[in-house]
Design a protein around this motif. Sequence first.
Motif, short mmCIF file in Angstrom:
data_model
loop_
_atom_site.label_atom_id
_atom_site.label_comp_id
_atom_site.label_asym_id
_atom_site.label_seq_id
_atom_site.Cartn_x
_atom_site.Cartn_y
_atom_site.Cartn_z
N MET A 96 0.85 -1.19 0.00
CA MET A 96 0.00 0.00 0.00
C MET A 96 0.89 1.25 0.00
SD MET A 96 -3.01 1.09 2.68
CE MET A 96 -3.99 -0.31 2.14
N LEU A 97 0.47 2.28 -0.75
CA LEU A 97 1.24 3.52 -0.83
C LEU A 97 1.19 4.26 0.49
CD1 LEU A 97 0.01 4.83 -4.28
CD2 LEU A 97 2.20 3.75 -3.79
N ASP A 98 2.32 4.86 0.90
CA ASP A 98 2.28 5.66 2.11
C ASP A 98 1.61 7.00 1.82
OD1 ASP A 98 4.20 7.64 1.22
OD2 ASP A 98 5.78 6.17 1.63
N ARG A 99 1.22 7.69 2.89
CA ARG A 99 0.42 8.89 2.75
C ARG A 99 1.16 10.00 2.02
NH1 ARG A 99 -3.01 11.41 7.74
NH2 ARG A 99 -4.39 12.75 6.50
N ALA A 100 2.48 10.14 2.31
CA ALA A 100 3.26 11.20 1.69
C ALA A 100 3.32 11.03 0.18
CB ALA A 100 4.67 11.22 2.28
N ARG A 101 3.53 9.78 -0.25
CA ARG A 101 3.62 9.55 -1.69
C ARG A 101 2.27 9.79 -2.36
NH1 ARG A 101 5.63 4.13 -4.99
NH2 ARG A 101 5.58 5.12 -7.03
N THR A 102 1.19 9.38 -1.69
CA THR A 102 -0.13 9.53 -2.28
C THR A 102 -0.48 11.01 -2.46
OG1 THR A 102 -0.85 7.48 -1.22
CG2 THR A 102 -2.56 8.96 -1.99
N SER A 103 -0.07 11.86 -1.53
CA SER A 103 -0.44 13.27 -1.58
C SER A 103 0.48 14.10 -2.47
CB SER A 103 -0.45 13.86 -0.17
OG SER A 103 0.86 13.80 0.39
N HIS A 104 1.59 13.56 -2.89
CA HIS A 104 2.52 14.31 -3.73
C HIS A 104 1.86 14.60 -5.07
CE1 HIS A 104 6.05 15.47 -5.99
NE2 HIS A 104 6.81 15.38 -4.90
N PRO A 105 1.93 15.85 -5.58
CA PRO A 105 1.26 16.16 -6.85
C PRO A 105 1.78 15.33 -8.02
CG PRO A 105 2.70 17.95 -6.15
CD PRO A 105 2.58 17.03 -4.99
N GLU A 106 3.01 14.85 -7.96
CA GLU A 106 3.54 14.02 -9.05
C GLU A 106 2.81 12.68 -9.15
OE1 GLU A 106 7.91 12.43 -10.60
OE2 GLU A 106 7.74 14.20 -9.29
N ARG A 107 2.17 12.27 -8.03
CA ARG A 107 1.42 11.01 -8.04
C ARG A 107 0.30 11.05 -9.07
NH1 ARG A 107 1.67 6.22 -8.26
NH2 ARG A 107 3.48 6.57 -6.91
N ARG A 108 -0.25 12.23 -9.36
CA ARG A 108 -1.32 12.32 -10.37
C ARG A 108 -0.80 11.88 -11.74
NH1 ARG A 108 -2.27 18.40 -8.21
NH2 ARG A 108 -2.47 17.78 -6.02
N TYR A 109 0.40 12.33 -12.06
CA TYR A 109 1.02 11.91 -13.32
C TYR A 109 1.34 10.42 -13.29
CZ TYR A 109 4.80 11.06 -16.65
OH TYR A 109 5.59 10.51 -17.63
N LEU A 110 1.91 9.93 -12.21
CA LEU A 110 2.29 8.52 -12.12
C LEU A 110 1.06 7.61 -12.16
CD1 LEU A 110 5.04 8.81 -9.37
CD2 LEU A 110 5.40 8.48 -11.83
N ASP A 111 -0.02 8.02 -11.51
CA ASP A 111 -1.25 7.23 -11.56
C ASP A 111 -1.79 7.15 -12.98
OD1 ASP A 111 -1.12 6.77 -8.86
OD2 ASP A 111 -2.64 8.25 -8.32
N LEU A 112 -1.69 8.28 -13.70
CA LEU A 112 -2.13 8.29 -15.10
C LEU A 112 -1.26 7.35 -15.93
CD1 LEU A 112 -3.82 9.44 -17.43
CD2 LEU A 112 -2.16 11.32 -17.58
#
Length: 313
Positions: free
Chosen positions: A1-17
Amino acid sequence: MLDRARTSHPERRYLDLMERVWREGSPRRDRTGVGTRAVFGERLAFDLSDGTIPLLTTKRVSWKTIVRELLWFLGGETNIRPLLQDGVTIWTDWPLARYRRETGEAVTQAAFEARIVADEAFAQAWGDLGPVYGAQWRHWPRYEPAGEGLFRRTPEGIDQISRLVHDIRTNPSSRRLLFTGWNVAELDGMALPPCHMTYQYFVADGRLSGLLHQRSCDVGLGVPYNLVTAALLLRMLAQQCDLEPGEFVWFGGDVHLYENHGELVATQLAREPRPWPTLAFARRPASILDYRFEDFVVEGYDPHPAIPAPIAV
């Protein structure tokens, strides 16, 4: 499971895409013959009000190249020679492919680029990309009557960028604060039709927000550049119009990953994002057209190493 810091990082939006395109994208044949996995109609949004820019940290992205390319666009340039003189090679593939195809000469990229830089006549013959971004942004064709139902093209054209700055300053509530590179009449003459094609802006509460509509979105290689280009331009416009930066919104049409980018995807998704860098300006130039490379001060950029990947031409 992703940790909270990584999930909230704005770059995560790009990585999720990126992850969703790779896992769920429809297989598609494309003009390059490589093949892609694609989804349609995606949105990303980033807050620029804190001074950060969406410069990816899960791989090194050359922000210096992006700045030089943007200044090349704003200069109205369409020939790769000025880029090569600054060591920027990202546009070489298209004129090189044309040269090889039309002459049959198996010249290396390095030799071709060296000749473009050294020989102005050769650069004029083989280095021009047609009426691409710079031509449309700064010199959109304008025609005037030439008698008997004929029209002739005027030499100056329409400077969309200067007009945009004027309109933001004088009519900030306008719904026409935009410019585009999608000139249907000239698409066939372009080495590559514009991917990041239409930019629109919105002023509210002293902040300038921007939107980019991108028709074709190479998530692995192109989009990381396009996000930064749009963010830099928004910041420049905000400075010139005495506004603070607001939100940057990205809309993608055909959002795809190339089939030969599997290693890039796996490597990048395995990495943890790091804090995004900030952008400041060393000075306020006299106009939007007077920025120099030295005016861009990027601080705090500490990315993971670059990830090599082939480009499809």
